[in-house]
Design a protein around this motif. Sequence first.
Motif, PDB file in Angstrom:
ATOM      1  N   ARG A   1       0.831  -1.205   0.000  1.00  0.00           N
ATOM      2  CA  ARG A   1       0.000   0.000   0.000  1.00  0.00           C
ATOM      3  C   ARG A   1       0.872   1.264   0.000  1.00  0.00           C
ATOM      4  NH1 ARG A   1      -4.935   0.470   0.212  1.00  0.00           N
ATOM      5  NH2 ARG A   1      -5.396  -1.508   1.226  1.00  0.00           N
ATOM      6  N   MET A   2       1.885   1.292   0.846  1.00  0.00           N
ATOM      7  CA  MET A   2       2.781   2.454   0.878  1.00  0.00           C
ATOM      8  C   MET A   2       3.517   2.594  -0.449  1.00  0.00           C
ATOM      9  SD  MET A   2       4.137   2.335   4.839  1.00  0.00           S
ATOM     10  CE  MET A   2       5.612   3.202   4.485  1.00  0.00           C
ATOM     11  N   CYS A   3       3.893   1.472  -1.020  1.00  0.00           N
ATOM     12  CA  CYS A   3       4.595   1.491  -2.311  1.00  0.00           C
ATOM     13  C   CYS A   3       3.722   2.167  -3.369  1.00  0.00           C
ATOM     14  CB  CYS A   3       4.935   0.064  -2.713  1.00  0.00           C
ATOM     15  SG  CYS A   3       6.100  -0.070  -4.069  1.00  0.00           S
ATOM     16  N   ALA A   4       2.460   1.798  -3.411  1.00  0.00           N
ATOM     17  CA  ALA A   4       1.530   2.393  -4.385  1.00  0.00           C
ATOM     18  C   ALA A   4       1.234   3.848  -4.056  1.00  0.00           C
ATOM     19  CB  ALA A   4       0.237   1.588  -4.426  1.00  0.00           C
ATOM     20  N   ASN A   5       1.028   4.142  -2.792  1.00  0.00           N
ATOM     21  CA  ASN A   5       0.634   5.498  -2.382  1.00  0.00           C
ATOM     22  C   ASN A   5       1.748   6.526  -2.537  1.00  0.00           C
ATOM     23  OD1 ASN A   5      -1.916   4.604  -1.743  1.00  0.00           O
ATOM     24  ND2 ASN A   5      -1.527   4.493   0.455  1.00  0.00           N
ATOM     25  N   TYR A   6       2.990   6.107  -2.425  1.00  0.00           N
ATOM     26  CA  TYR A   6       4.106   7.057  -2.442  1.00  0.00           C
ATOM     27  C   TYR A   6       4.918   7.017  -3.735  1.00  0.00           C
ATOM     28  CZ  TYR A   6       2.975   7.418   2.489  1.00  0.00           C
ATOM     29  OH  TYR A   6       2.323   7.594   3.679  1.00  0.00           O
ATOM     30  N   TYR A   7       4.321   6.543  -4.790  1.00  0.00           N
ATOM     31  CA  TYR A   7       5.030   6.448  -6.069  1.00  0.00           C
ATOM     32  C   TYR A   7       5.245   7.823  -6.720  1.00  0.00           C
ATOM     33  CZ  TYR A   7       6.369   4.486 -10.622  1.00  0.00           C
ATOM     34  OH  TYR A   7       7.041   4.160 -11.765  1.00  0.00           O
TER      35      TYR A   7
ATOM     36  N   TRP B   1      10.574   4.752 -19.039  1.00  0.00           N
ATOM     37  CA  TRP B   1       9.718   3.585 -18.842  1.00  0.00           C
ATOM     38  C   TRP B   1       8.891   3.648 -17.567  1.00  0.00           C
ATOM     39  CZ3 TRP B   1      10.677   0.876 -14.462  1.00  0.00           C
ATOM     40  CH2 TRP B   1      11.936   1.038 -13.879  1.00  0.00           C
ATOM     41  N   TRP B   2       9.417   4.233 -16.478  1.00  0.00           N
ATOM     42  CA  TRP B   2       8.710   4.290 -15.183  1.00  0.00           C
ATOM     43  C   TRP B   2       7.462   5.160 -15.238  1.00  0.00           C
ATOM     44  CZ3 TRP B   2      13.459   5.997 -16.376  1.00  0.00           C
ATOM     45  CH2 TRP B   2      13.607   7.375 -16.511  1.00  0.00           C
ATOM     46  N   LEU B   3       7.363   6.017 -16.260  1.00  0.00           N
ATOM     47  CA  LEU B   3       6.152   6.828 -16.423  1.00  0.00           C
ATOM     48  C   LEU B   3       5.015   6.020 -17.050  1.00  0.00           C
ATOM     49  CD1 LEU B   3       7.719  10.177 -17.666  1.00  0.00           C
ATOM     50  CD2 LEU B   3       6.629   9.746 -15.460  1.00  0.00           C
ATOM     51  N   TYR B   4       5.327   4.844 -17.520  1.00  0.00           N
ATOM     52  CA  TYR B   4       4.341   3.959 -18.137  1.00  0.00           C
ATOM     53  C   TYR B   4       4.122   2.710 -17.274  1.00  0.00           C
ATOM     54  CZ  TYR B   4       5.088   6.973 -22.127  1.00  0.00           C
ATOM     55  OH  TYR B   4       5.167   8.082 -22.951  1.00  0.00           O
ATOM     56  N   GLN B   5       4.493   2.839 -16.029  1.00  0.00           N
ATOM     57  CA  GLN B   5       4.341   1.754 -15.061  1.00  0.00           C
ATOM     58  C   GLN B   5       3.981   2.369 -13.710  1.00  0.00           C
ATOM     59  OE1 GLN B   5       6.841  -1.487 -15.196  1.00  0.00           O
ATOM     60  NE2 GLN B   5       7.126  -1.349 -17.385  1.00  0.00           N
ATOM     61  N   GLN B   6       3.485   1.539 -12.831  1.00  0.00           N
ATOM     62  CA  GLN B   6       3.298   1.952 -11.453  1.00  0.00           C
ATOM     63  C   GLN B   6       3.022   0.725 -10.597  1.00  0.00           C
ATOM     64  OE1 GLN B   6      -0.157   4.580 -12.524  1.00  0.00           O
ATOM     65  NE2 GLN B   6      -0.837   3.941 -10.520  1.00  0.00           N
ATOM     66  N   PRO B   7       3.219   0.868  -9.300  1.00  0.00           N
ATOM     67  CA  PRO B   7       2.949  -0.259  -8.406  1.00  0.00           C
ATOM     68  C   PRO B   7       1.459  -0.592  -8.408  1.00  0.00           C
ATOM     69  CG  PRO B   7       4.230   1.424  -7.276  1.00  0.00           C
ATOM     70  CD  PRO B   7       3.762   2.012  -8.580  1.00  0.00           C
ATOM     71  N   PRO B   8       1.120  -1.869  -8.340  1.00  0.00           N
ATOM     72  CA  PRO B   8      -0.296  -2.212  -8.257  1.00  0.00           C
ATOM     73  C   PRO B   8      -0.887  -1.716  -6.940  1.00  0.00           C
ATOM     74  CG  PRO B   8       1.083  -4.186  -8.110  1.00  0.00           C
ATOM     75  CD  PRO B   8       1.986  -3.032  -8.348  1.00  0.00           C
ATOM     76  N   THR B   9      -2.124  -1.284  -7.000  1.00  0.00           N
ATOM     77  CA  THR B   9      -2.821  -0.834  -5.798  1.00  0.00           C
ATOM     78  C   THR B   9      -3.396  -2.057  -5.095  1.00  0.00           C
ATOM     79  OG1 THR B   9      -3.373   1.235  -6.897  1.00  0.00           O
ATOM     80  CG2 THR B   9      -4.622   0.691  -4.916  1.00  0.00           C
ATOM     81  N   PRO B  10      -3.040  -2.262  -3.819  1.00  0.00           N
ATOM     82  CA  PRO B  10      -3.598  -3.417  -3.096  1.00  0.00           C
ATOM     83  C   PRO B  10      -5.123  -3.324  -3.009  1.00  0.00           C
ATOM     84  CG  PRO B  10      -1.849  -2.351  -1.829  1.00  0.00           C
ATOM     85  CD  PRO B  10      -2.145  -1.467  -3.010  1.00  0.00           C
ATOM     86  N   THR B  11      -5.755  -4.473  -3.114  1.00  0.00           N
ATOM     87  CA  THR B  11      -7.223  -4.500  -3.098  1.00  0.00           C
ATOM     88  C   THR B  11      -7.805  -4.475  -1.694  1.00  0.00           C
ATOM     89  OG1 THR B  11      -7.148  -6.907  -3.238  1.00  0.00           O
ATOM     90  CG2 THR B  11      -7.425  -5.670  -5.301  1.00  0.00           C
TER      91      THR B  11
END
Length: 155
Positions: free
Chosen positions: A74-80, A144-154
Motif C-alpha cells: 500500500r505504501m509502495c503504491a501510495n508514495y510512487y 519507462w517508469w512513467l508507463y508503469q506503477q505499483p499495483p494498488t492493493p485490493t
Amino acid sequence: AMTIGGLLMRLRRLDALRDQLSDSQEQELDQAMTRNQAVLKEWRVHYEGKMLREANSRLDAMKQYFDECASSDRMCANYYRPEVLRRTTVQELLMAMDDYGIEPGEELSNKVSGTDSKLRRYVRPAEFYWDETLQPAYPEKTFWWLYQQPPTPTR
C-alpha cells in the motif's frame, strides 16, 4: 530556487509543448534556454558538479521508498508520485550530461542501474502516469517508469 534538474525538466516540457505557446511565451522559452547554455558555458565545472550531486542525491533519496515498498504494498503504491518525479529529474540530468559531453562516472551509472532494477521489482505496466499532454515529451523507451506503477492493493 530551482535545481538544475528541475530547470532542465521544465525547459524540455515547454519545448515539447512549443506549438501550444504564444509567440511571446516562445520567445521567453528561447531566452531561458539560451541563458541556461550561457550559464553552462561560463560556469562549466560548477554546473557539472551540481548536476552530478543532484542526480546522486535524488537516487539516494529513493532508497527510503524501496524500504517502504519492501514493507508495505500500500505504501509502495501510495508514495510512487514523488519517486516518478525524482527518477524523471535524474533522467533529465543524464540526458543533459550526454548532450553536454559530461561523463556521469561509474558510481552514478551503477546507482542508476541499481535504482532501476529495484524500481522494476515493484511496478507493472500502466497508463502514462502524468497528464497526457506531456506524453510526447516522454518516450516510453527512455522514461519507462512513467508507463508503469505499483499495483494498488485490493484490501
